[in-house]
Motif scaffolding. Structure first.
Motif, PDB file in Angstrom:
ATOM      1  N   SER A  12      43.232  48.543  42.261  1.00 45.07           N
ATOM      2  CA  SER A  12      42.800  47.157  42.079  1.00 45.07           C
ATOM      3  C   SER A  12      41.290  47.054  42.272  1.00 45.07           C
ATOM      4  CB  SER A  12      43.512  46.243  43.072  1.00 45.07           C
ATOM      5  OG  SER A  12      43.068  46.509  44.397  1.00 45.07           O
ATOM      6  N   ASP A  13      40.691  46.059  41.665  1.00 46.84           N
ATOM      7  CA  ASP A  13      39.250  45.834  41.827  1.00 46.84           C
ATOM      8  C   ASP A  13      38.907  45.616  43.300  1.00 46.84           C
ATOM      9  OD1 ASP A  13      38.843  46.092  39.108  1.00 46.84           O
ATOM     10  OD2 ASP A  13      38.799  43.933  38.731  1.00 46.84           O
ATOM     11  N   LYS A  14      39.759  44.878  43.994  1.00 46.35           N
ATOM     12  CA  LYS A  14      39.519  44.595  45.418  1.00 46.35           C
ATOM     13  C   LYS A  14      39.484  45.895  46.227  1.00 46.35           C
ATOM     14  CE  LYS A  14      41.389  41.904  49.306  1.00 46.35           C
ATOM     15  NZ  LYS A  14      41.572  42.929  50.322  1.00 46.35           N
ATOM     16  N   GLU A  44      36.332  47.910  45.510  1.00 51.52           N
ATOM     17  CA  GLU A  44      35.186  47.335  46.229  1.00 51.52           C
ATOM     18  C   GLU A  44      35.220  47.718  47.702  1.00 51.52           C
ATOM     19  OE1 GLU A  44      34.964  43.107  45.557  1.00 51.52           O
ATOM     20  OE2 GLU A  44      35.079  43.373  43.381  1.00 51.52           O
ATOM     21  N   GLU A  45      36.393  47.648  48.312  1.00 52.51           N
ATOM     22  CA  GLU A  45      36.523  48.019  49.726  1.00 52.51           C
ATOM     23  C   GLU A  45      36.193  49.498  49.939  1.00 52.51           C
ATOM     24  OE1 GLU A  45      39.835  45.131  51.674  1.00 52.51           O
ATOM     25  OE2 GLU A  45      40.588  46.609  50.238  1.00 52.51           O
TER      26      GLU A  45
END
Length: 107
Positions: free
Chosen positions: A42-44, A47-48
């Protein structure tokens, strides 16, 4: 599977590991650094993971090549966060992408 992205003819063994100025997923066979965008995350989570990698080594004074004050605790916290992210990476990648977590070793 990822093919021709590293030095291996074929790989399906990966590791999650932080390093300076590198994406956090590596071929577990040849050690080649792989593009995080090539994995179904996932994009989230991407990013994390990139935020986690950007914090790698903040416990080291690069000028003196020594630990900063509370450096071991910072490194320990970094590994704990990495392990949490790893659990989510494993969940999102599933069995198609076997992956291990490699914590940062004490400096």
């Amino acid at each position: 599977m990822l093919k021709e992205v590293c030095k291996c003819e074929f790989t399906n063994s990966f590791k999650l590991e932080a390093d300076l100025v590198a994406d956090p997923i590596w071929c577990n066979v040849c050690g080649w650094n792989l593009e995080i965008e090539d994995f179904p995350l996932s994009d989230k989570l991407r990013e994390e993971l990139l935020q986690w990698v950007s914090e790698y080594g903040k416990w080291i004074d690069l000028e003196t090549d020594s630990l900063k004050e509370n450096g071991l605790k910072q490194q320990e916290n970094h590994n704990e966060k990495g392990l949490q992210l790893f659990q989510e990476v494993k969940k999102q990648l599933g069995e198609k992408y076997p992956i291990i977590f490699v914590p940062t070793t004490p400096y």
